[in-house]
Design an enzyme around this catalytic site. Structure first.
Site, PDB file in Angstrom:
ATOM      1  N   LYS A 108      -5.956  -1.641  10.901  1.00 51.73           N
ATOM      2  CA  LYS A 108      -5.492  -2.836  11.616  1.00 51.73           C
ATOM      3  C   LYS A 108      -6.657  -3.760  11.914  1.00 51.73           C
ATOM      4  O   LYS A 108      -6.596  -4.958  11.695  1.00 51.73           O
ATOM      5  CB  LYS A 108      -4.816  -2.386  12.916  1.00 51.73           C
ATOM      6  CG  LYS A 108      -3.639  -3.148  13.366  1.00 51.73           C
ATOM      7  CD  LYS A 108      -2.324  -2.796  12.735  1.00 51.73           C
ATOM      8  CE  LYS A 108      -2.324  -2.636  11.270  1.00 51.73           C
ATOM      9  NZ  LYS A 108      -1.128  -2.050  10.702  1.00 51.73           N
ATOM     10  N   ASN A 111       9.460 -14.687  -9.271  1.00 51.94           N
ATOM     11  CA  ASN A 111       8.630 -13.640  -8.651  1.00 51.94           C
ATOM     12  C   ASN A 111       8.582 -12.481  -9.627  1.00 51.94           C
ATOM     13  O   ASN A 111       9.611 -12.135 -10.202  1.00 51.94           O
ATOM     14  CB  ASN A 111       9.257 -13.120  -7.364  1.00 51.94           C
ATOM     15  CG  ASN A 111       9.221 -14.140  -6.262  1.00 51.94           C
ATOM     16  OD1 ASN A 111       8.659 -15.214  -6.431  1.00 51.94           O
ATOM     17  ND2 ASN A 111       9.838 -13.807  -5.144  1.00 51.94           N
ATOM     18  N   GLY A 112       7.424 -11.875  -9.753  1.00 54.54           N
ATOM     19  CA  GLY A 112       7.314 -10.736 -10.659  1.00 54.54           C
ATOM     20  C   GLY A 112       6.309 -11.036 -11.753  1.00 54.54           C
ATOM     21  O   GLY A 112       5.511 -11.977 -11.640  1.00 54.54           O
ATOM     22  N   GLU A 132      -5.082   4.536  11.165  1.00 52.86           N
ATOM     23  CA  GLU A 132      -4.177   3.391  11.262  1.00 52.86           C
ATOM     24  C   GLU A 132      -4.840   2.218  11.994  1.00 52.86           C
ATOM     25  O   GLU A 132      -4.752   1.068  11.568  1.00 52.86           O
ATOM     26  CB  GLU A 132      -2.865   3.813  11.954  1.00 52.86           C
ATOM     27  CG  GLU A 132      -1.931   2.693  12.341  1.00 52.86           C
ATOM     28  CD  GLU A 132      -1.610   1.707  11.224  1.00 52.86           C
ATOM     29  OE1 GLU A 132      -1.876   1.989  10.051  1.00 52.86           O
ATOM     30  OE2 GLU A 132      -1.124   0.608  11.552  1.00 52.86           O
ATOM     31  N   ARG A 192       5.035 -13.570   3.827  1.00 48.29           N
ATOM     32  CA  ARG A 192       4.926 -12.671   2.680  1.00 48.29           C
ATOM     33  C   ARG A 192       3.552 -12.783   2.005  1.00 48.29           C
ATOM     34  O   ARG A 192       3.170 -11.904   1.253  1.00 48.29           O
ATOM     35  CB  ARG A 192       6.028 -12.996   1.657  1.00 48.29           C
ATOM     36  CG  ARG A 192       7.423 -12.741   2.183  1.00 48.29           C
ATOM     37  CD  ARG A 192       8.463 -13.352   1.275  1.00 48.29           C
ATOM     38  NE  ARG A 192       8.548 -12.679  -0.005  1.00 48.29           N
ATOM     39  CZ  ARG A 192       9.345 -11.650  -0.270  1.00 48.29           C
ATOM     40  NH1 ARG A 192      10.127 -11.186   0.674  1.00 48.29           N
ATOM     41  NH2 ARG A 192       9.378 -11.102  -1.450  1.00 48.29           N
ATOM     42  N   LYS A 232       2.646  -9.545   2.670  1.00 44.11           N
ATOM     43  CA  LYS A 232       3.457  -8.629   3.474  1.00 44.11           C
ATOM     44  C   LYS A 232       4.208  -7.636   2.598  1.00 44.11           C
ATOM     45  O   LYS A 232       4.349  -6.473   2.947  1.00 44.11           O
ATOM     46  CB  LYS A 232       4.449  -9.454   4.305  1.00 44.11           C
ATOM     47  CG  LYS A 232       5.312  -8.648   5.246  1.00 44.11           C
ATOM     48  CD  LYS A 232       4.518  -8.094   6.401  1.00 44.11           C
ATOM     49  CE  LYS A 232       5.334  -7.272   7.356  1.00 44.11           C
ATOM     50  NZ  LYS A 232       4.461  -6.421   8.201  1.00 44.11           N
ATOM     51  N   TRP A 275       1.884 -16.336  -4.845  1.00 48.08           N
ATOM     52  CA  TRP A 275       0.706 -15.503  -4.610  1.00 48.08           C
ATOM     53  C   TRP A 275       0.152 -15.222  -5.993  1.00 48.08           C
ATOM     54  O   TRP A 275       0.777 -14.527  -6.792  1.00 48.08           O
ATOM     55  CB  TRP A 275       1.129 -14.217  -3.906  1.00 48.08           C
ATOM     56  CG  TRP A 275       0.032 -13.380  -3.355  1.00 48.08           C
ATOM     57  CD1 TRP A 275      -0.577 -13.531  -2.136  1.00 48.08           C
ATOM     58  CD2 TRP A 275      -0.582 -12.233  -3.956  1.00 48.08           C
ATOM     59  NE1 TRP A 275      -1.519 -12.556  -1.962  1.00 48.08           N
ATOM     60  CE2 TRP A 275      -1.553 -11.744  -3.053  1.00 48.08           C
ATOM     61  CE3 TRP A 275      -0.406 -11.568  -5.167  1.00 48.08           C
ATOM     62  CZ2 TRP A 275      -2.337 -10.623  -3.321  1.00 48.08           C
ATOM     63  CZ3 TRP A 275      -1.193 -10.457  -5.440  1.00 48.08           C
ATOM     64  CH2 TRP A 275      -2.152  -9.999  -4.517  1.00 48.08           C
ATOM     65  N   CYS A 312       5.123 -13.488  -3.503  1.00 45.30           N
ATOM     66  CA  CYS A 312       5.805 -14.778  -3.711  1.00 45.30           C
ATOM     67  C   CYS A 312       7.171 -14.812  -3.006  1.00 45.30           C
ATOM     68  O   CYS A 312       7.792 -13.770  -2.810  1.00 45.30           O
ATOM     69  CB  CYS A 312       6.039 -15.015  -5.186  1.00 45.30           C
ATOM     70  SG  CYS A 312       4.578 -14.848  -6.198  1.00 45.30           S
ATOM     71  N   GLU A 329      -8.100  -5.427   8.629  1.00 44.78           N
ATOM     72  CA  GLU A 329      -7.272  -6.394   7.912  1.00 44.78           C
ATOM     73  C   GLU A 329      -7.124  -7.718   8.648  1.00 44.78           C
ATOM     74  O   GLU A 329      -6.990  -8.753   8.010  1.00 44.78           O
ATOM     75  CB  GLU A 329      -5.904  -5.811   7.534  1.00 44.78           C
ATOM     76  CG  GLU A 329      -4.951  -5.538   8.689  1.00 44.78           C
ATOM     77  CD  GLU A 329      -3.606  -4.973   8.220  1.00 44.78           C
ATOM     78  OE1 GLU A 329      -3.048  -4.120   8.891  1.00 44.78           O
ATOM     79  OE2 GLU A 329      -3.130  -5.412   7.158  1.00 44.78           O
ATOM     80  N   HIS A 360     -21.664  15.064   8.900  1.00 39.36           N
ATOM     81  CA  HIS A 360     -21.867  15.357   7.478  1.00 39.36           C
ATOM     82  C   HIS A 360     -22.274  14.113   6.695  1.00 39.36           C
ATOM     83  O   HIS A 360     -22.149  14.090   5.470  1.00 39.36           O
ATOM     84  CB  HIS A 360     -20.602  15.984   6.887  1.00 39.36           C
ATOM     85  CG  HIS A 360     -20.273  17.305   7.510  1.00 39.36           C
ATOM     86  ND1 HIS A 360     -21.050  18.426   7.315  1.00 39.36           N
ATOM     87  CD2 HIS A 360     -19.287  17.678   8.367  1.00 39.36           C
ATOM     88  CE1 HIS A 360     -20.543  19.433   8.008  1.00 39.36           C
ATOM     89  NE2 HIS A 360     -19.480  19.000   8.664  1.00 39.36           N
TER      90      HIS A 360
END
Ligand code: F6R
Length: 619
Positions: free
Chosen positions: A496, A108-109, A492, A27, A614, A82, A2, A499, A515
């Site tokens: 990328k 927010n929270g 990494e 965000r 974010k 959010w 948020c 997502e 395996h």
């Protein structure tokens, strides 16, 4: 997650709020709203969807965003939500108005005891219009405001906070006090921006750097009361606290796309510059300086083990850091995903140094893990991008990455800057410990200083990667396979790709394929193989053969010095030569470009991938 903005001043308040919300879009959010007091009336407009739709709703309601019109608004707040408590909907969007219309709140929270408070308020006759925890805060503040003889909104907020258990950045607008905004903070970031005859608040500085560079990062349990000309900060008892006004170094251009189609592309193109800005100033006269972090032989000899904690991309940087420190310093290093670290029973004491890596500096899992490491006696050194963020402030020491604001949800330049800091740390530690002689120490420094030019060379060839992506973007499944440092690089870049393009993707250590995972390789599977380590060439060629004979299409990413080596891949992309220890810094860029174009050709919203935020401030 948020985002909050607030403004009091002569400019067009709605313009400031909506532009601020647009800046905070990165965000991650699913609904947006604003509340403001115009001609003494408390107005509220909120909607499920994007800020663009909110803008339309504001215009339809007859309010102007044009700065040339006189501002009749005395104060305003805005929010991007959010969803946590209650699905995304118009009703659940913020701001929330209290039942009697006295005040509006953005938050927010998470209010953990919201169910209990809701029951209490219902008994007092309060009716709820949403399923959110935030609405409880609005009603509770109004309840105490009503009981308060002096009708002081600041006192009502402080009283309500005594009952609230949880985390918050809270901003309150009260119709009876049309020229004031009240903010409270606990475990969620909120920044005050101080202007001339105007003041701002926002979840981060990006929403205000166009207007002011003078900011105060509010601390937990501080209450801010601001008018256009004054700022008062107290603790929860109403006693003034001392605060520091800091100057933001980021400029307003850094939050614009600057001609690029997406922030992600812009940020990848910034990698040479930000790597240089992170590394070069810390190298002087053949030595490495880590600002205020005291590293001498005595200190290093007291460090028996190193603990690295981080999430997502920052965790992948941490894996490279573990490899480097163990190889160069011969100190045992454990690198753990922060959300798992808190459930583990780690071997940590005062002889442990914990490296905490975070772009945002606000990731709750990482903060919790850092707290645990501190409780166990470990010293902490944070590698953080956002100046003044919570992790930066709570760690014993901080080393800032000079990546500037990273707006694209998918982290690219911040990762490269994190690597820069980790190389500096590993080299410095190794030298202080006597494990790296002066000649080799300077050789590696020199290698690091050449990275920016080599990143530029890769960017100049990005169309080769683009061409490959243009013919492979509709694959269903992709595997990234690497060994040693190339395995971390694979982790990494697999993240990328998944997502931003939503293509199923996995990273595997080359040796692990046989395996089990090789069962998944079939005609049309795409396999990306970074091969940058000399002694792993023949092993990786065997892996390529194994997947190619089962129908996979293989893209290999290799340094120039492997030009004469025959790989059984379909396509190879060449990166400039460097010492193989530094190869992860170069190897990641073509893979990021690959993920980017795969997403673009699939028509995905590259900068704002679905379901992602974010700054992840929930567990
Ligand atoms: C992926 C990504 C995330 C973050 C993770 C940690 O592109 O950006 O995986 O790396 O959420 O975030 P920070 O670094 O802000 O702690």
């Amino acid at each position: 997650m948020c985002g909050i903005v607030g403004y009091i001043g002569p400019r067009n308040t709605l313009g400031i709020l909506l532009n601020g919300l647009s800046t905070l879009e990165y965000r991650g959010y699913d609904s947006a709203g604003v509340s403001f007091i115009q001609d003494g009336r408390l107005e509220l407009i909120k909607k499920k969807g994007y800020v663009k739709e909110l803008r339309e709703a504001v215009a339809q309601a007859g309010f102007t965003l044009d700065d040339r019109h006189t501002n009749r608004i005395s104060a305003g707040i805005g929010h991007t939500r959010w969803a946590t408590h209650g699905a995304p909907s118009d009703e659940n969007s913020h701001p929330h108005m209290s039942m009697n219309g006295k005040l509006c709140v953005v938050h927010n929270g998470i209010i953990e005891n919201y169910a209990e408070l809701r029951r209490f308020l219902k008994k007092k006759g309060y009716v709820f219009a949403s399923e959110t925890d935030t609405e409880v805060a609005a009603q509770l503040i109004e309840y105490y405001y009503g009981l308060n003889d002096n009708k002081d909104i600041n006192a009502a907020v402080r009283r309500a906070l005594k009952d609230i258990v949880g985390s918050y950045a809270l901003c309150v607008l009260c119709v009876d006090e049309p020229d004031r905004l009240i903010c409270a903070k606990k475990d969620n970031p909120i920044v005050l921006g101080i202007g001339k005859g105007e003041n701002f608040i926002a979840s981060d500085v990006t929403a205000m750097i166009e207007y002011t560079k003078d900011v105060v990062f509010l601390e937990d349990n501080w209450i801010l009361t601001m008018t256009k000309d004054s700022v008062e900060i107290t603790d929860v008892y109403g006693d003034p606290v001392e605060y520091k006004v800091e100057a933001v170094v980021w400029d307003a251009d850094s939050v614009q796309k600057g001609g690029y189609a997406h922030f992600m592309m812009k940020e990848m193109h910034e990698e040479p510059k930000i790597f240089e800005a992170t590394v070069e100033p810390r190298i002087k006269d053949g030595d490495i300086y880590l600002e205020h972090f005291p590293v001498d032989e005595e200190y290093m000899k007291g460090i028996h083990n190193i603990n690295i904690i981080a999430c997502g991309t920052a965790f992948h940087a941490g894996c490279v850091g573990k490899y480097l420190i163990e190889k160069l310093c011969r100190i045992p290093v454990v690198c753990t995903v922060a959300s798992e670290f808190i459930y583990s029973d780690p071997i940590i004491d005062e002889h442990t140094l914990t490296l905490v890596i975070s772009q945002s500096g606000e990731t709750l899992d990482t903060r919790n893990a850092m707290k645990k490491a501190k409780e166990l006696g470990s010293g902490t050194l944070a590698i953080v991008n956002v100046i003044g963020s919570t992790i930066a402030r709570e760690a014993d020491n901080v080393l800032y990455t000079a990546a500037g604001p990273e707006i694209s949800v998918a982290s690219t330049k911040a990762y490269v800057a994190q690597l820069g800091c980790l190389y500096l740390i590993a080299l410095k530690f190794a030298h202080v410990l006597g494990k790296l002689d002066k000649e080799k120490y300077e050789y590696y420094q020199n290698e690091l200083l050449q990275i920016p030019d080599k990143l530029e060379q890769i960017l100049r060839k990005q169309t080769d990667i683009q061409r490959f992506a243009s013919t492979h973007f509709n694959v269903e499944s992709t595997f990234f396979i690497g060994r040693g440092l190339d395995y971390f690089l694979s982790m990494e870049t697999s993240l990328k790709l998944k997502e931003i393009s939503y293509i199923h993707s996995e990273a595997y250590a080359g040796g692990e394929l046989k395996h089990g995972t090789i069962a998944l390789i079939e005609d049309g599977t795409l396999v990306v193989c970074p091969i940058t380590q000399d002694d792993l060439v023949s092993k990786m060629e065997s892996n390529i053969k194994e997947v190619a004979t089962r129908g996979a299409t293989v893209l290999a990413i290799v340094p120039e010095r492997f030009r004469d080596i025959k790989f059984s891949c379909d396509v190879r992309f060449t990166i400039p030569d460097c010492d193989e220890l530094m190869a992860p810094i170069l190897g990641v860029l073509p893979c990021q470009i690959f993920a980017y174009y795969m997403a673009v050709y699939k028509g995905c919203d590259v900068d704002k991938p679905r379901n992602l935020a974010k700054s992840v401030t929930v567990e």
